[in-house]
Scaffold this motif. Structure first.
Motif, short mmCIF file in Angstrom:
data_model
loop_
_atom_site.label_atom_id
_atom_site.label_comp_id
_atom_site.label_asym_id
_atom_site.label_seq_id
_atom_site.Cartn_x
_atom_site.Cartn_y
_atom_site.Cartn_z
N ARG A 77 54.94 54.90 21.77
CA ARG A 77 55.75 55.39 21.92
C ARG A 77 55.61 57.21 22.26
NH1 ARG A 77 57.04 51.38 22.46
NH2 ARG A 77 58.60 50.10 21.49
N GLN A 78 56.81 58.18 22.55
CA GLN A 78 56.28 59.30 22.64
C GLN A 78 56.42 59.89 21.32
OE1 GLN A 78 59.61 60.22 25.06
NE2 GLN A 78 59.39 62.64 25.13
N GLY A 79 55.35 61.30 21.47
CA GLY A 79 54.92 61.81 20.70
C GLY A 79 53.67 61.71 19.27
N LYS A 178 48.31 62.53 22.08
CA LYS A 178 50.08 62.69 22.14
C LYS A 178 50.39 62.36 23.51
CE LYS A 178 50.81 65.17 17.59
NZ LYS A 178 51.89 65.77 17.12
N VAL A 179 51.55 61.49 22.73
CA VAL A 179 52.25 60.81 23.83
C VAL A 179 53.30 61.38 24.84
CG1 VAL A 179 53.49 58.86 24.70
CG2 VAL A 179 51.53 58.13 23.45
N GLU A 180 53.11 61.97 25.50
CA GLU A 180 53.75 63.42 26.59
C GLU A 180 54.94 62.30 26.86
OE1 GLU A 180 55.67 66.83 27.51
OE2 GLU A 180 54.09 66.40 26.24
N SER A 181 55.15 61.48 27.46
CA SER A 181 55.89 60.71 27.89
C SER A 181 55.93 59.00 27.75
CB SER A 181 56.72 61.65 29.36
OG SER A 181 55.81 61.07 30.05
N GLN A 182 56.39 57.87 27.23
CA GLN A 182 57.27 56.65 28.01
C GLN A 182 58.07 56.69 29.88
OE1 GLN A 182 57.93 54.74 25.27
NE2 GLN A 182 58.54 52.55 25.84
N LEU A 197 52.41 55.74 31.15
CA LEU A 197 52.68 57.24 30.22
C LEU A 197 51.82 57.88 30.60
CD1 LEU A 197 51.14 53.92 27.89
CD2 LEU A 197 53.59 55.44 27.02
#
Length: 362
Positions: A77-79, A178-182, A197
């Motif tokens: 997930r994002q973040g 880290k996931v910046e955007s999904q 992603l």
């Protein structure tokens, strides 16, 4: 009797006027202002250029679909922090599984045909040796064997392609970050190249530092630069790696690039302060900024002579970390007014409240 009363009134009025005059005289002679004083210092000062720029993530890939299919599951997930090689999403593999099964069947069919053709070639070879059949028949079956081998190679290549595409239905993170955007959710259908992603890695960052175009002759690749950012207390030492070849059309600045690796608390997109030291100047006389005030004669300081001040017009130079270089007008070791200088004039009397020892940290 009336004359005596008048004389008494005149005497009373005279006393009142004398008292008011004394009070006015006392009001017009205030006490000398209280000030703090300090001493002009002689130090070594850096000649430097400062810049406020931004940090860019070098490794910030947008993960895209390499095969078409429906999104079965998004595992992050994002973040969320992800590691390199961690599985992050899964596409529906059914179509690829069916294609693989079909390709396996084709490979098995061709292998059987090739095995049969190989035995036929062996049999016809023995018959040719006994002169039961002609060489032309043997050449024909050998050609068919070669053709079957090539078909089998093509079928195996197609099988390998299908298996490779099937492996792409499992999507792994190429970097740690880290996931910046999904961008997608379960159930979305994606085509080849559709983004899924975006992952930001802060392990390798590039600092963009704009400097005035007038410094182009001094800012060179290889110069040491001190870098700091509001998101971290650390100050790191890097070097200017390269300069962009064109001057910015919007700000008329040259842009220097420096790199930051593996720094905790440093983030892509954050602002960054860069200080480039161009040289060191020795025996520079400096005073605190508060000591220099603006008057009609120019910039002045007030030198202390016991309980009186002398106004000095000064020529200033560098201004760094709350200290100003004095090129002319003050010598190192002279006492000067610090707090309260803005309220003084030449020759004014003062009361020294305290003496401040300033530390120049340049």
């Amino acid at each position: 009797m009336l004359s005596k009363v008048k004389k008494l009134l005149y005497a009373t009025l005279l006393l009142v006027l004398i008292a008011c005059s004394k009070q006015e005289t006392a009001t017009r002679t205030p006490n000398p202002p209280s000030v703090s004083v300090t001493t002009a210092q002689s130090i070594s000062m850096e000649v430097r250029e400062e810049s406020i720029g931004s940090l860019e993530g070098i490794m910030d890939p947008t993960i895209a679909a390499e095969v078409a299919g429906r999104v079965l599951k998004v595992l992050i997930r994002q973040g969320q922090h992800v590691k390199k090689g961690q599985e992050i999403a899964l596409l529906d593999p059914v179509n690829h599984q069916l294609q693989r099964r079909e390709a396996l069947s084709e490979v098995a069919r061709l292998e059987a045909l090739l095995e049969n053709q190989r035995r036929l070639v062996e049999r016809n070879t023995r018959l040719v040796e006994r002169n039961f059949i002609s060489q032309i028949v043997l050449d024909d079956v050998k050609t068919q064997e070669i053709a079957l081998r090539r078909q089998l190679e093509g079928a195996r290549s197609r099988l390998a392609t299908i298996e490779h595409n099937q492996s792409k239905t499992r999507i792994f993170s190429p970097v740690e970050g880290k996931v910046e955007s999904q961008i997608v959710v379960e159930g979305d259908y994606v085509k080849v190249g559709d983004p899924l992603l975006q992952i930001i890695s802060n392990q390798f960052l590039r600092a963009h530092l704009p400097f005035p175009e007038s410094t182009a002759a001094y800012i060179k690749p290889g110069l040491e630069v001190r870098l700091s950012t509001p998101t971290s207390d650390a100050v790191i030492i890097s070097r200017i790696r390269e300069l962009k070849p064109a001057v910015g059309t919007n700000n008329r600045a040259i842009e220097a690039l420096a790199y930051v690796e593996n720094q905790s608390g440093w983030h892509a997109g954050a602002s960054i302060n860069g200080v480039v030291v161009l040289g060191i100047r020795e025996n520079v006389v400096v005073v605190p900024e508060l000591s220099v005030v603006l008057r009609p004669a120019g910039q002045v300081i007030y030198a202390v002579n016991e309980t009186q001040v002398e106004q000095r017009v000064v020529q200033t130079g560098l201004n760094q970390d709350g200290m100003i270089e004095i090129i002319e007008g003050v010598q190192a070791g002279e006492r000067i007014v610090l707090d309260g200088a803005a309220f003084l004039t030449d020759g004014a009397k003062i009361t020294i409240q305290n003496e401040v020892l300033t530390q120049a940290n340049l």
